[in-house]
Design an enzyme around this catalytic site. Structure first.
Site, PDB file in Angstrom:
ATOM      1  N   ASP A   1      11.013   2.356  -9.944  1.00  0.00           N
ATOM      2  CA  ASP A   1      12.040   3.135  -9.253  1.00  0.00           C
ATOM      3  C   ASP A   1      12.041   4.574  -9.777  1.00  0.00           C
ATOM      4  O   ASP A   1      12.647   4.864 -10.812  1.00  0.00           O
ATOM      5  CB  ASP A   1      13.415   2.481  -9.474  1.00  0.00           C
ATOM      6  CG  ASP A   1      14.531   3.229  -8.734  1.00  0.00           C
ATOM      7  OD1 ASP A   1      14.220   4.120  -7.922  1.00  0.00           O
ATOM      8  OD2 ASP A   1      15.713   2.887  -8.983  1.00  0.00           O
TER       9      ASP A   1
ATOM     10  N   LYS B   1      14.806  10.750 -10.126  1.00  0.00           N
ATOM     11  CA  LYS B   1      15.515  10.551 -11.381  1.00  0.00           C
ATOM     12  C   LYS B   1      15.060  11.563 -12.417  1.00  0.00           C
ATOM     13  O   LYS B   1      13.947  12.080 -12.333  1.00  0.00           O
ATOM     14  CB  LYS B   1      15.198   9.146 -11.930  1.00  0.00           C
ATOM     15  CG  LYS B   1      15.839   8.009 -11.164  1.00  0.00           C
ATOM     16  CD  LYS B   1      15.489   6.670 -11.796  1.00  0.00           C
ATOM     17  CE  LYS B   1      16.152   5.523 -11.058  1.00  0.00           C
ATOM     18  NZ  LYS B   1      17.620   5.553 -11.101  1.00  0.00           N
TER      19      LYS B   1
ATOM     20  N   GLU C   1      18.261   2.499  -3.676  1.00  0.00           N
ATOM     21  CA  GLU C   1      17.273   1.758  -2.876  1.00  0.00           C
ATOM     22  C   GLU C   1      17.406   0.253  -3.000  1.00  0.00           C
ATOM     23  O   GLU C   1      17.011  -0.478  -2.095  1.00  0.00           O
ATOM     24  CB  GLU C   1      15.858   2.190  -3.274  1.00  0.00           C
ATOM     25  CG  GLU C   1      15.232   1.442  -4.460  1.00  0.00           C
ATOM     26  CD  GLU C   1      15.982   1.644  -5.784  1.00  0.00           C
ATOM     27  OE1 GLU C   1      16.738   2.634  -5.896  1.00  0.00           O
ATOM     28  OE2 GLU C   1      15.840   0.806  -6.696  1.00  0.00           O
TER      29      GLU C   1
ATOM     30  N   ARG D   1      19.988  -1.743  -2.872  1.00  0.00           N
ATOM     31  CA  ARG D   1      20.824  -2.324  -1.823  1.00  0.00           C
ATOM     32  C   ARG D   1      20.118  -2.316  -0.464  1.00  0.00           C
ATOM     33  O   ARG D   1      20.396  -3.145   0.402  1.00  0.00           O
ATOM     34  CB  ARG D   1      22.165  -1.579  -1.765  1.00  0.00           C
ATOM     35  CG  ARG D   1      22.042  -0.107  -1.487  1.00  0.00           C
ATOM     36  CD  ARG D   1      23.289   0.676  -1.878  1.00  0.00           C
ATOM     37  NE  ARG D   1      23.335   0.992  -3.318  1.00  0.00           N
ATOM     38  CZ  ARG D   1      24.329   1.642  -3.912  1.00  0.00           C
ATOM     39  NH1 ARG D   1      25.385   2.050  -3.205  1.00  0.00           N
ATOM     40  NH2 ARG D   1      24.281   1.889  -5.198  1.00  0.00           N
TER      41      ARG D   1
HETATM   42  N1  BES Z   1      17.601   0.819 -10.551  1.00  0.00           N
HETATM   43  C1  BES Z   1      18.681   1.714 -10.496  1.00  0.00           C
HETATM   44  C2  BES Z   1      19.862   1.269 -11.347  1.00  0.00           C
HETATM   45  C3  BES Z   1      19.718   1.426 -12.828  1.00  0.00           C
HETATM   46  C4  BES Z   1      19.826   2.669 -13.404  1.00  0.00           C
HETATM   47  C5  BES Z   1      19.559   0.336 -13.638  1.00  0.00           C
HETATM   48  C6  BES Z   1      19.728   2.805 -14.785  1.00  0.00           C
HETATM   49  C7  BES Z   1      19.487   0.463 -15.004  1.00  0.00           C
HETATM   50  C8  BES Z   1      19.564   1.699 -15.582  1.00  0.00           C
HETATM   51  C9  BES Z   1      19.176   1.872  -9.070  1.00  0.00           C
HETATM   52  O1  BES Z   1      18.209   1.797  -8.090  1.00  0.00           O
HETATM   53  C10 BES Z   1      19.797   3.231  -8.979  1.00  0.00           C
HETATM   54  O2  BES Z   1      19.074   4.181  -9.125  1.00  0.00           O
HETATM   55  N2  BES Z   1      21.101   3.289  -8.746  1.00  0.00           N
HETATM   56  C11 BES Z   1      21.788   4.523  -8.680  1.00  0.00           C
HETATM   57  C12 BES Z   1      22.766   4.451  -7.531  1.00  0.00           C
HETATM   58  C13 BES Z   1      23.407   5.776  -7.212  1.00  0.00           C
HETATM   59  C14 BES Z   1      22.375   6.705  -6.614  1.00  0.00           C
HETATM   60  C15 BES Z   1      24.517   5.536  -6.243  1.00  0.00           C
HETATM   61  C16 BES Z   1      22.505   4.739 -10.006  1.00  0.00           C
HETATM   62  O3  BES Z   1      23.006   3.775 -10.568  1.00  0.00           O
HETATM   63  O4  BES Z   1      22.505   5.854 -10.490  1.00  0.00           O
HETATM   64 ZN    ZN Z   2      16.571   0.690  -8.561  1.00  0.00          ZN
HETATM   65 MN    MN Z   3      17.294   3.671  -7.756  1.00  0.00          MN
END
Ligand code: BES
Ligand code: ZN
Ligand code: MN
Length: 489
Positions: free
Chosen positions: A264, A271, A343, A345
């Site tokens: 991801d 990120k 992504e 969801r």
């Molecule tokens: N895979 C990530 C969630 C995640 C982030 C898990 C850090 C463990 C550590 C997920 O796909 C994500 O990026 N979620 C975002 C959602 C936001 C954009 C609403 C998040 O948590 O920042």
């Molecule tokens: Zn993710």
């Molecule tokens: Mn993500």
């Protein structure tokens, strides 16, 4: 790893020929008269062994035991957490490429929870990742005996029952860890598909089957949300369907859905670079479904189970999905993708819609879904979301029994307010607040046709820092949950 549980005291444990013997000593232990008992008593009396633990006291070829190495360690009140910490500390002292056979002996009668904690701690402490090392030093420890005196727990529940459940759980956790730890170039969606197929082949039973769908089939199903995430990568997506038929064909299955993002990057909503490597763990939900199926191959409970794994990379190329793009999910609902990093969801919502065709008794999805869940619960408890009180209770109880705890989070409709979109039926993100809940509210829109629960394992599925690595969670909860459903059926 082979586990063997025995009802035996320290006198008997001392006669075990093994590479190492760990003796777990609780507060106020009443020792017997054997040489090993006397040694434990003396060490406590002299203040060299603190039963409050976990400060191990170790010896080499001491006269009292047949084991080459002996470690005494305190477990205080003997709770699961205390046993886990004591075993980890003691095992660190004897961990070596020569360690093949280990005996862990409780100095006083122990409950199932303590035995289970010891077994999982041994597995954890001896696990080594070798897949991408040029000179691997693999684990040699294969046989572990756990013993406790007068273990009435064996009489009540049966030694082999506990043994089988623990052995299967550990095997499932290890498979989950192994795939989760593999870097994204060694664990692509295609490789995960093969891992699922191999698992079914190795089971050697017609009760297990596996089907892996590719881009053309997924397009035909109309999984527009899943496809939108995958379109930014050259690695083709896979949709893995695992099946286990342990009950009558007519019995409604328990469906497990695992998020399988093999990397991801965030996509266009990229990120930050720090620790981005850890996003190889974004398929821990998928790995836990594979691990649970591994346990099912060993336990073969009387229940039908379906495992669904949508798997792809979330990357960035010229075709990548853009913020503001509107896609049509398999359910027909349109989604405005305001943030390409939300992504998980998007791939899960299509998998949930796909689950409808199985007329499931329950659907549980498992996902490293939100950083917000890590903020809320840290690395201790996974987030549990479900509008169904009975299902939530069953998962909570399974998680406590398996020492893999979860915590129930709210799902009030008011939390869905922020998901409104001017351009589609729903947006894929809400505001900054309560991010793990708004993510669950998004998923809930696609889970109206069955009893559903969602586990957010973003904080619990792997560890960061020097101990970086997958934990194998929440395989224990899932195995316990599925088995308890078969018992209650
Ligand atoms: N895979 C990530 C969630 C995640 C982030 C898990 C850090 C463990 C550590 C997920 O796909 C994500 O990026 N979620 C975002 C959602 C936001 C954009 C609403 C998040 O948590 O920042
Ligand atoms: Zn993710
Ligand atoms: Mn993500």
């Amino acid at each position: 790893m082979n586990f063997d549980f025995q009802s035996q005291d320290l006198a008997a444990a001392a006669q075990e020929k093994c590479d190492a013997l760990l003796v777990l000593v609780p507060d106020g232990v009443r020792t017997g008269r054997s040489p090993l008992d006397l040694l434990v008593a003396q060490a406590i009396k002299d203040g060299d062994l603190d039963t409050k633990g976990p400060k191990p006291l170790s010896a080499y070829r001491s006269g009292q035991v047949k084991a080459d190495r002996l470690v005494l360690v305190g477990i205080a009140g003997g709770s699961a957490a205390q046993v886990r910490a004591a075993v980890a500390a003691a095992l660190a002292l004897v961990k070596s490429p020569k360690l093949k056979r280990l005996v862990v002996a409780f100095a006083a009668p122990a409950q199932e929870a303590a035995l289970r904690a010891a077994a999982v701690a041994v597995a954890d402490g001896s696990y080594v990742f070798t897949h991408t090392k040029s000179k691997p030093t693999p684990r040699t420890l294969t046989a572990v005996r756990l013993c406790a005196p007068e273990s009435t727990v064996f009489a009540v529940q049966g030694r082999t029952d506990i043994q089988r459940r623990v052995e299967a759980t550990v095997a499932g956790m290890e498979l989950a860890k192994e795939w989760a730890n593999r870097p994204a170039n060694h664990a692509t969606p295609t490789m995960l598909g093969k891992a699922a197929r191999d698992l079914v082949k190795a089971a050697g039973s017609s009760r297990f089957s596996c089907e892996v769908l590719g881009p053309a089939q997924v397009a035909k199903l109309g999984m527009g949300a899943f496809m939108a995430v995958a379109q930014g990568s050259s690695e083709p997506l896979r949709f893995i369907v695992l099946r286990y038929n342990g009950a009558a064909k007519t019995a409604a299955p328990t469906v497990l859905v695992g998020k399988g993002i093999t990397f991801d990057s965030g996509g266009i909503s990229i990120k930050p670079s720090g620790e981005m490597d850890e996003m190889k763990f974004d398929m821990c939900g998928a790995a836990s479904v594979l691990g649970t199926f591994k346990a099912l191959t060993l336990l073969k409970p009387k229940i039908n189970v379906v495992g669904l794994i949508p798997s792809c990379e979330n990357l960035i190329n010229g075709q990548a999905v853009k913020p503001g793009d509107v896609v049509t999910s398999m359910s027909g609902q349109t989604i405005e993708i305001l943030n390409t990093d939300a992504e998980g969801r998007l791939i899960l919502c299509d998998a949930l819609t796909y689950a409808e065709r199985f007329k499931p008794s329950v659907v549980v999805d498992v996902a490293t879904l939100t950083g917000a869940c890590v903020v809320a619960l840290g690395s201790i408890r996974s987030g549990l979301f479900s509008p169904d009180d009975v299902l939530a209770k069953a998962l909570l109880e399974a998680s406590e029994r398996s020492q893999d705890p979860v915590w129930r989070m709210p799902l009030d409709d008011d939390y869905a307010e922020g998901l409104k979109s001017n351009f589609a039926d729903v947006a894929n993100i809400a505001g900054r607040m309560a991010g793990s809940v708004t993510a669950a509210k998004f998923l809930q829109r696609f889970a109206e046709k069955f009893a559903w629960a969602h586990l957010d394992i973003a904080g619990t599925a792997w560890k960061s820092g020097p101990q970086k690595g997958a934990t194998g969670r929440p395989v224990p909860t899932l195995v316990e949950f599925v088995c308890s459903r078969s018992e209650n059926a």
